[in-house]
Design an enzyme around this catalytic site. Structure first.
Site, PDB file in Angstrom:
ATOM      1  N   HIS A 105       7.660  42.817  -7.371  1.00 35.03           N
ATOM      2  CA  HIS A 105       7.533  43.632  -6.157  1.00 35.03           C
ATOM      3  C   HIS A 105       6.892  44.977  -6.450  1.00 35.03           C
ATOM      4  O   HIS A 105       7.182  45.637  -7.442  1.00 35.03           O
ATOM      5  CB  HIS A 105       8.881  43.768  -5.441  1.00 35.03           C
ATOM      6  CG  HIS A 105       9.901  44.638  -6.100  1.00 35.03           C
ATOM      7  ND1 HIS A 105       9.969  45.992  -5.885  1.00 35.03           N
ATOM      8  CD2 HIS A 105      10.933  44.332  -6.937  1.00 35.03           C
ATOM      9  CE1 HIS A 105      11.000  46.492  -6.551  1.00 35.03           C
ATOM     10  NE2 HIS A 105      11.594  45.516  -7.213  1.00 35.03           N
TER      11      HIS A 105
ATOM     12  N   ASP B 157      11.497  50.364 -11.547  1.00 36.09           N
ATOM     13  CA  ASP B 157      11.953  49.292 -10.664  1.00 36.09           C
ATOM     14  C   ASP B 157      11.040  49.319  -9.436  1.00 36.09           C
ATOM     15  O   ASP B 157      11.270  50.087  -8.505  1.00 36.09           O
ATOM     16  CB  ASP B 157      13.413  49.522 -10.272  1.00 36.09           C
ATOM     17  CG  ASP B 157      13.953  48.460  -9.317  1.00 36.09           C
ATOM     18  OD1 ASP B 157      13.274  47.436  -9.121  1.00 36.09           O
ATOM     19  OD2 ASP B 157      15.035  48.684  -8.757  1.00 36.09           O
TER      20      ASP B 157
ATOM     21  N   GLU C 298      10.575  44.442  -1.139  1.00 41.13           N
ATOM     22  CA  GLU C 298      11.716  43.847  -1.853  1.00 41.13           C
ATOM     23  C   GLU C 298      12.951  44.710  -1.733  1.00 41.13           C
ATOM     24  O   GLU C 298      14.068  44.198  -1.583  1.00 41.13           O
ATOM     25  CB  GLU C 298      11.343  43.648  -3.333  1.00 41.13           C
ATOM     26  CG  GLU C 298      12.353  42.846  -4.140  1.00 41.13           C
ATOM     27  CD  GLU C 298      13.401  43.700  -4.862  1.00 41.13           C
ATOM     28  OE1 GLU C 298      14.253  43.117  -5.560  1.00 41.13           O
ATOM     29  OE2 GLU C 298      13.377  44.941  -4.717  1.00 41.13           O
ATOM     30  N   GLU C 299      12.759  46.028  -1.817  1.00 39.55           N
ATOM     31  CA  GLU C 299      13.896  46.944  -1.829  1.00 39.55           C
ATOM     32  C   GLU C 299      14.637  46.994  -0.492  1.00 39.55           C
ATOM     33  O   GLU C 299      15.734  47.545  -0.414  1.00 39.55           O
ATOM     34  CB  GLU C 299      13.421  48.356  -2.208  1.00 39.55           C
ATOM     35  CG  GLU C 299      12.882  48.492  -3.625  1.00 39.55           C
ATOM     36  CD  GLU C 299      13.956  48.381  -4.695  1.00 39.55           C
ATOM     37  OE1 GLU C 299      15.148  48.204  -4.347  1.00 39.55           O
ATOM     38  OE2 GLU C 299      13.614  48.458  -5.891  1.00 39.55           O
TER      39      GLU C 299
ATOM     40  N   ASP D 206      11.139  41.651 -13.113  1.00 35.28           N
ATOM     41  CA  ASP D 206      11.809  42.811 -12.531  1.00 35.28           C
ATOM     42  C   ASP D 206      12.481  43.596 -13.651  1.00 35.28           C
ATOM     43  O   ASP D 206      12.143  43.415 -14.830  1.00 35.28           O
ATOM     44  CB  ASP D 206      12.827  42.351 -11.476  1.00 35.28           C
ATOM     45  CG  ASP D 206      12.983  43.337 -10.328  1.00 35.28           C
ATOM     46  OD1 ASP D 206      13.221  44.528 -10.607  1.00 35.28           O
ATOM     47  OD2 ASP D 206      12.886  42.933  -9.161  1.00 35.28           O
TER      48      ASP D 206
ATOM     49  N   HIS E 200      17.002  53.163  -9.982  1.00 38.90           N
ATOM     50  CA  HIS E 200      17.096  53.834  -8.680  1.00 38.90           C
ATOM     51  C   HIS E 200      17.312  55.338  -8.843  1.00 38.90           C
ATOM     52  O   HIS E 200      18.101  55.950  -8.131  1.00 38.90           O
ATOM     53  CB  HIS E 200      18.180  53.199  -7.791  1.00 38.90           C
ATOM     54  CG  HIS E 200      17.752  51.905  -7.201  1.00 38.90           C
ATOM     55  ND1 HIS E 200      18.290  51.389  -6.041  1.00 38.90           N
ATOM     56  CD2 HIS E 200      16.816  50.994  -7.597  1.00 38.90           C
ATOM     57  CE1 HIS E 200      17.711  50.234  -5.754  1.00 38.90           C
ATOM     58  NE2 HIS E 200      16.818  49.964  -6.697  1.00 38.90           N
TER      59      HIS E 200
END
Length: 713
Positions: free
Chosen positions: A429, A542, A571-572, A594, A685
């Site tokens: 992603h 990420d 994706e998130e 990922d 994140h």
């Protein structure tokens, strides 16, 4: 038996160049040694053979054959514009012996010897052996002597060792610089030792001999580099009669005389045709251009060498170690002093086929290209639904490496490498967690919503980029100052909904003028940076790590299968792009690339996340306690078998945390056998995620190995 050795000797190390050279394994590509790959010209070899046949194999006079000293004296007059009588010369066993006897003859205990740093490895060590104290003279950013700083260091010094063209830098000092150093040294009573062994290998500039500008100069040179005679060990020094008288004592007792056969060969070198020197210079110049263009083209900028046959390249030690581990021998900057620990010397004395070889380029690319690709991707901005800048990087990187690349109606970027009927989907992603403008108040403060899983305290006081219609605009995330928080505020903690963005505006109209409106995407402003040990930090690893892994795989893989490289969107915020692209492509199996959480740092235990950075990529068996993905055992076995067969380090994971695109893919249509291949990344994140580049490279190698044949599904 306990032996006590001289402190002067125990205080120095074996040359870093020789250490690397001696450690080179069979089949290594040696870009470390200053060893010309040209043969000694035939007329020089013939002169040596003739000397042997005529029995000229005995001692010569201590200071060398008279005819050789006459030839060298003529060379100085004709080529360098300086006058040395033949009696002002000593012929030595290479320039190294000349340096040694000068230090021994001139230095007393503690005498300061100024040496270019980075500079040739022998200068400082020979000074120490003679009882002197070497002092580093810094270079400029262009790798030339900083003349003013050098002058400031001359008070009380005994010697200044001047090397031009320079080793390891390839720098050629200007006439103005050489003149300034020699004249200032004379005023301060400092003797200049001018090492000129690379004088004939200069590209576009001119060699200037230091002795043109003063009498207190000792000139050192050799046949080694000029005539490809390194193994003949033939050098010489030229100086005032007083210096020669003292140096001759040292030479007499440590060497007696240089090898007679080499001396007769050297007469032929200086008196005979010089065509071969020009041929070598032109070839080294072409090699210089090739290696400079290649390395700078990889994103390793450095000054173009002006002379000698070395490229001195800014490079992290981890990358240097990786290149050496791949069997390409280069010399770390630490071998040349204390001022260049993050440089590496490449020699282009070796034939072009080696340093332009696939293995050499691949060994340099192994970590560097992954790093630079990840730098571009991390620094790009692309929140969910606004992935365009990431899209641009990917499309540029894959141009010419895939059979087809297109964007679908959802915004996914689909790259295809055509093969047989078996179809593999690789998904990564593009989107990162970010923010979106929700409201602008009358005073110009911007309220926002979080896109993806943000933790409130992570956002507090971050700098951000607002991607408005008039271009990027910087802002900062503010909130209630800690000084004004009461006990209840501190217990409650920082929440996303309490934060706001300050762009410096004083009203709503100014914000609108900046091109900022409801729905404008916002990303954290944080640049990619390098840490120690091949580890890097940045935002959006990420999942830009997975994107980098997929790009490199598509560029390098040679597979009989049809491969869809799908760079997904959103994706998130719900695995959306993976769901739609998997449905339209209907692959036979899929792997999502990922990141995952390692348990190798404080604040988390290995029992909760039993994977580590630096130990290879991670194959997912289960994530989110099975609520997300329960991977296809056959796809997992396919990857494990490829890892085992190719000795690629790999880790396995049964996770309780988040999930990936593979969750959406494996539930599409009638079910698509899937798993995830992840890179361990700390602090996911957040704007300061950390990963190990070796894990990314191992992940690429694993995908390439697995794709050599289809899985047994």
């Amino acid at each position: 038996m306990s032996l006590k050795f001289s402190e002067r000797i125990t205080g120095i190390e074996i040359s870093g160049i020789r250490k690397i050279f001696e450690a080179a394994g069979p089949g290594s590509i040696n870009l470390g040694l200053g060893q010309p790959d040209f043969d000694t010209p035939q007329h020089i070899k013939d002169a040596a053979i003739k000397a042997i046949q005529e029995g000229k194999t005995g001692y010569t006079t201590n200071n060398g054959l008279p005819e050789l000293r006459v030839a060298i004296s003529k060379k100085f007059r004709n080529e360098n514009g300086i006058k040395y009588h033949p009696d002002q010369l000593i012929v030595t066993a290479g320039a190294s012996e000349a340096l040694h006897i000068v230090m021994q003859a001139l230095l007393n205990k503690g005498d300061r010897v100024l040496c270019q740093d980075p500079g040739f490895v022998s200068y400082a060590s020979l000074a120490i052996i003679a009882g002197g104290t070497p002092v580093s003279v810094p270079l400029t950013k262009t790798l030339h002597i900083d003349v003013e700083k050098a002058k400031a260091m001359m008070d009380g010094a005994k010697l200044f060792v001047l090397n031009s063209p320079g080793n390891p830098t390839g720098a050629v000092e200007s006439e103005e610089s050489v003149k300034a150093i020699v004249e200032y040294a004379a005023d301060k009573g400092v003797t200049v030792v001018s090492d000129e062994v690379y004088e004939h290998f200069i590209y576009g500039k001119k060699h200037v001999s230091a002795a043109r500008f003063g009498d207190n100069v000792i000139t050192i040179n050799a046949t080694s580099k000029t005539y490809a005679m390194t193994g003949w060990r033939l050098g010489y020094l030229a100086a005032s009669p007083e210096v020669i008288g003292q140096c001759l004592k040292v030479h007499q007792y440590c060497q007696a005389c240089a090898t007679s056969i080499s001396q007769y060969a050297a007469v032929a070198a200086y008196e005979g045709p010089q065509d071969a020197v020009k041929v070598m210079r032109d070839e080294y110049g072409a090699r210089r251009d090739l290696i400079w263009n290649g390395l700078t083209g990889m994103g390793l900028p450095f000054p173009k060498p002006e002379g000698a046959f070395y490229a001195f390249v800014p490079m992290k030690p981890a990358l240097t170690d990786k290149i050496i581990a791949q069997g390409v021998i280069v010399v770390p900057g630490t071998a040349f002093g204390v001022n260049a620990p993050e440089y590496t010397r490449f020699s282009y004395a070796i034939t072009t086929e080696y340093y332009d070889s696939t293995r050499t380029n691949q060994s340099i690319n192994v970590i560097f290209m992954v790093k630079e690709l990840l730098r571009k991707l991390s620094n790009a901005h692309g929140v969910s639904g606004s992935e365009g800048s990431v899209y641009s990087v990917i499309k540029k990187e894959l141009k010419g490496h895939v059979d087809d690349i297109r964007e679908d109606s959802m915004g996914n970027l689909i790259a295809t490498k055509k093969g047989n009927r078996f179809k593999v989907m690789l998904a990564a992603h593009m989107d990162e967690i970010g923010l979106m403008v929700k409201y602008v108040d009358d005073k110009g403060f911007i309220r926002f919503v979080a896109l993806g899983g943000w933790y409130g305290p992570t956002l507090y006081n971050q700098r951000v980029v607002i991607h408005g219609t008039r271009g990027p605009c910087f802002g900062v995330i503010g909130g209630k100052p800690p000084h004004m928080m009461d006990e209840d505020d501190r217990k409650k903690g920082v929440k996303v909904e309490d934060l706001f963005i300050d762009v410096g505006a004083v009203n709503r109209e100014e914000v609108e003028y900046l091109g900022i409106d409801i729905g404008t995407p916002v990303t954290v402003d944080r640049e990619f940076a390098e840490l120690a040990n091949s580890r890097v930090t940045g935002k959006a690893f990420d999942n830009r790590a997975g994107v980098a892994m997929l790009i490199k795989t598509l560029k390098e893989v040679d597979s009989p299968l049809t491969i869809y490289g799908v760079f997904t969107v959103q994706e998130e915020v719900g695995l959306k792009g993976a769901r739609t692209s998997a449905y339209s492509l209907d692959p036979d199996c899929a792997i999502a690339t990922d990141v995952t959480i390692p348990g190798d740092h404080p604040g988390i235990e290995m029992k909760d996340a039993p994977v580590s950075m630096g130990k290879g990529p991670v194959i997912t068996i289960v994530d989110s306690n099975g609520r997300g993905l329960i991977a296809s055992r056959k796809v997992v076995s396919w990857l494990k078998a490829a890892a085992d067969a190719n000795s690629i380090p790999v880790q396995l994971e049964v996770g309780s945390g988040g999930t990936t695109d593979a969750t959406a893919i494996h539930l599409t249509k009638g079910g698509i056998p899937s798993t995830t291949l992840s890179i361990p990344s700390r602090y996911i994140h957040s704007p300061v995620e950390v990963l190990d580049l070796n894990d990314v490279e191992a992940g690429v190698n694993l995908l390439k190995a697995a794709l050599e044949k289809k899985p047994a599904l």
